[in-house]
Design a protein around this motif. Structure first.
Motif, short mmCIF file in Angstrom:
data_model
loop_
_atom_site.label_atom_id
_atom_site.label_comp_id
_atom_site.label_asym_id
_atom_site.label_seq_id
_atom_site.Cartn_x
_atom_site.Cartn_y
_atom_site.Cartn_z
N MET A 1 -2.44 36.17 31.73
CA MET A 1 -3.74 37.08 31.53
C MET A 1 -5.21 35.60 29.77
N MET B 1 -7.86 33.72 29.64
CA MET B 1 -8.91 33.46 28.87
C MET B 1 -9.70 32.42 28.30
N VAL C 1 -13.28 30.29 28.16
CA VAL C 1 -14.03 29.33 27.29
C VAL C 1 -13.90 28.46 27.26
N LEU D 1 -13.59 26.28 29.30
CA LEU D 1 -14.91 25.03 30.43
C LEU D 1 -15.77 25.84 30.38
N LEU D 2 -16.71 26.93 29.88
CA LEU D 2 -17.61 27.61 29.43
C LEU D 2 -18.34 27.16 27.97
N TRP E 1 -18.04 39.27 25.60
CA TRP E 1 -17.65 38.55 25.79
C TRP E 1 -19.09 37.05 25.34
N LEU F 1 -19.16 35.02 22.06
CA LEU F 1 -18.84 32.78 22.11
C LEU F 1 -19.85 32.26 21.19
N PHE G 1 -22.38 35.01 32.96
CA PHE G 1 -21.69 33.76 32.50
C PHE G 1 -22.72 32.66 33.29
N TYR H 1 -25.48 31.51 30.24
CA TYR H 1 -25.28 30.86 29.78
C TYR H 1 -25.76 29.54 29.70
N PHE H 2 -26.20 29.49 31.13
CA PHE H 2 -26.70 27.70 31.68
C PHE H 2 -28.37 28.26 31.57
#
Lengths: 94, 525
Positions: free
Chosen positions: A69, A73, A77, A79-80, B207, B211, B295, B298-299
């Protein structure tokens, strides 16, 4: 939930091998700057850096020994961040 | 179910007394209330600044202030409302108070870190607001600190930048704390897909906090470096790129909109099933859409920059992605409506706020799609239309959900009921004022009135009068709401354990809760 704690004790020898590998890769990245690789020199430098990061993530930061897991995670991150960089460069490269 | 005999968290006598029992408390509920009181105080300041702007705009030309003062006022209004109120907002207040309770835990995973987050919030706020009291002019860049003006202006931008930087740490630590809490502290039997929806939205938000916030931290430091050291990140004269600043700024600041709105959606997802007396429709779809919003959100940052001179590929990509992110938001709206369908709807104050949230949020969302279309955006960019759009989303979305939440959970937080008649009156006055304040701004924007101007042509006068008048009505509603809640917290009737018949864990424990919430950690079946 998820309270079972079993910390893997990584041996001193493994840490030492990783440390030596990191130093070798650092020397390698210095060495490749002496060779004219043209456009791919940046790819080579980044690839060496990526391998070094992978070693640090997996051994020093215990991702290799921990639950999958956590690896997922961290991969998410990365990938983002990659996607954000690619999309930013749509403005500069295309 | 009856109230516990153990002392509740408000009566509990800890190590410290008086105000120290609050500012050094690691109890998640007290920290939630510390945020509530701090954020509400800043909100009053931000609202007064907004009212001053509306007073200035009540007539063309100078009304109560000069153009420079107007620039400073809208900058401080933006910085206060965004960095001090809506970004920490619902997660810091209701997240801190209710997240552990909703997942059956005694506290967050890192209680001391939680207290540190509040202290960082206060320190960051003090630094940002100190820019008002130092020698020199107040910051006048707008809350976006756009380069190159932000490193050329002589106003006190540095403390505002550093304050926002410190506030970012508070946000990151809260996000980290919530993620670990949800991974490690769910009650036995509470699988991920048994978790209530409010914690799920906090998870998505956390998250983003974790980030995206570092990006703005670094970006603000880059502006500081640019001002102090003339490095040339963004200064074209030194080879820098001001558009790069806009990219970096919005890489955080667009996901920040989801930091604001996701928890608001979570609150609504708790309130609607309780007052429709029905289980939420499409639980899984709401969870998945929450994660998708977090998700895809973000883009889409580039839709703030359609006129900044981006490449055509970027324009198409960002416009497409913007339309894409509307889908998960729409899924939520359909799920809430389907929950209401054939429900035994009980109209009480929290439900009034929740239903009006749907109304204003949809106007905000759909006007966002109008702006996401490139050709129209060129016409509407930096007009009053944009101001109206994001107030419908941010103030309409977060504000209405916050008021839904405070009226929903008030009996649990204070163990007292509020006066329902005054609460309903406050809602209707506020709602009417809100619509009157922001709806004319859609028209003004389409007609061509730019944002951030203290003056306008006489053709725009009537719509501005309506809008300013709406601001006063809305503030009157706000005063009614705040006074009613203050009075009720002191003198209200005693609340039952579950006054609305809610089905989540907070409605099984005392009102107000005991120190560590549960006498015994519940087992979820």
């Amino acid at each position: 939930m998820e309270n079972s704690e079993e910390h893997k004790i990584v041996s001193f020898k493994t840490y030492l091998i990783i440390l030596v590998s990191l130093i070798c890769f650092t020397l390698l990245s210095v060495f490749v700057t002496k060779i004219d690789l043209g456009n791919i020199s940046i790819i080579v430098a980044l690839s060496i850096a990526a391998i070094k990061s992978l070693l640090v993530f997996s051994v020093f930061m215990h991702l290799y020994y921990d639950k999958k897991m956590y690896s997922i995670m961290v991969a998410g991150v990365i990938l983002l961040m990659t996607l954000v960089l690619i999309i930013t460069f749509l403005d500069y490269g295309f | 179910m009856s109230n516990s005999n153990l002392p509740n968290y408000l009566e509990y006598k800890g190590k410290y007394k008086g105000i120290f029992a609050w500012i050094f408390s690691t109890d998640h509920k007290k920290i939630g209330l510390l945020y509530l009181y701090s954020i509400m105080s800043f909100f009053i300041v931000g609202a007064i600044l907004g009212l001053l702007m509306k007073l200035e705009l009540i007539a063309p030309g100078k009304t109560i202030m000069e153009a420079k003062s107007y620039n400073a006022v809208f900058t401080m209004h933006g910085i206060t409302m965004i960095f001090l109120i809506v970004v920490p907002g619902i997660p810091a207040i209701f997240g801190n108070f209710f997240l552990p309770i909703l997942i059956g835990a005694k506290d967050v995973f890192y209680p001391k870190l939680n207290l540190l987050s509040w202290w960082l919030y206060i320190i960051g706020a003090a630094i940002a607001l100190s820019s008002q009291f130092m020698n020199g002019a107040s910051p006048d860049t707008g809350w976006t600190f756009y380069a190159p003006y932000s490193f050329r202006t002589q106003s006190n931008v540095l403390p505002a930048l550093i304050g926002a930087f410190v506030l970012g740490f508070s946000s990151i630590l809260t996000g980290l704390n919530f993620i670990v809490t949800m991974h490690r502290m769910r009650a036995p039997g509470m699988g991920w897909f048994k978790m209530p929806l409010f914690p799920w939205t906090l998870y998505g938000t956390a998250w983003i906090q974790l980030l995206a916030t570092p990006v703005i931290g670094i970006t603000l430091l880059m502006v500081v470096a640019e001002r102090v050291l003339n490095i040339g990140f963004f200064d074209p004269a030194l080879g820098g790129d001001p558009v790069l600043y806009q990219h970096l700024f919005w890489i955080y600041s667009h996901p920040a909109v989801y930091i604001m709105i996701l928890p608001a959606m979570g609150v609504i997802s708790e309130v609607i099933p309780t007052f429709a007396k029905k289980e939420i429709f499409g639980y899984n779809a709401i969870v998945i859409s929450t994660l998708l919003i977090a998700f895809v959100g973000y883009f889409v940052w580039g839709h703030h920059m359609f006129t900044a001179g981006m490449s055509e590929t970027s324009l198409f990509a960002f416009s497409f992605l913007t339309f894409l992110v509307a889908i998960p938001s729409a899924i939520k709206i359909f799920n809430w409506l389907a929950t209401l369908y054939k429900g035994s709807i009980v109209l009480k104050t929290p439900m009034y706020w929740a239903v009006s949230f749907l109304f204003v949020f949809m106007i905000g969302g759909l006007s966002g799609l109008v702006l996401g279309a490139m050709a129209i955006n060129v016409h509407l960019h930096d007009t009053a239309f944009v101001v109206s759009h994001f107030h419908f989303i941010v103030f309409g979305g977060v504000g209405f959900a916050f008021f839904a939440g405070i009226h929903y959970w008030f009996p649990k937080i204070y163990g007292k009921m509020y006066d329902a008649w005054w609460a309903d009156t406050g809602w209707i006055v506020f709602f009417f004022g809100f619509l009157l304040l922001y709806t004319p701004m859609f028209y003004l924007g389409i007609a061509g009135m730019p944002r951030r101007y203290y003056d306008y042509v006489p053709e725009f006068h009537f719509a501005n009068i309506l809008s300013s008048f709406g601001a006063f009505i809305m503030i009157a509603g706000l005063v009614i709401i705040i006074i009613n809640l203050f009075r009720s917290a002191k003198n209200g009737e005693k609340a039952e354990v579950s006054p609305w018949g809610g089905q989540t864990l907070e409605w099984t424990i005392s009102s107000p809760p005991i120190l560590e919430n549960f006498e015994e950690i519940p087992e979820i079946k």
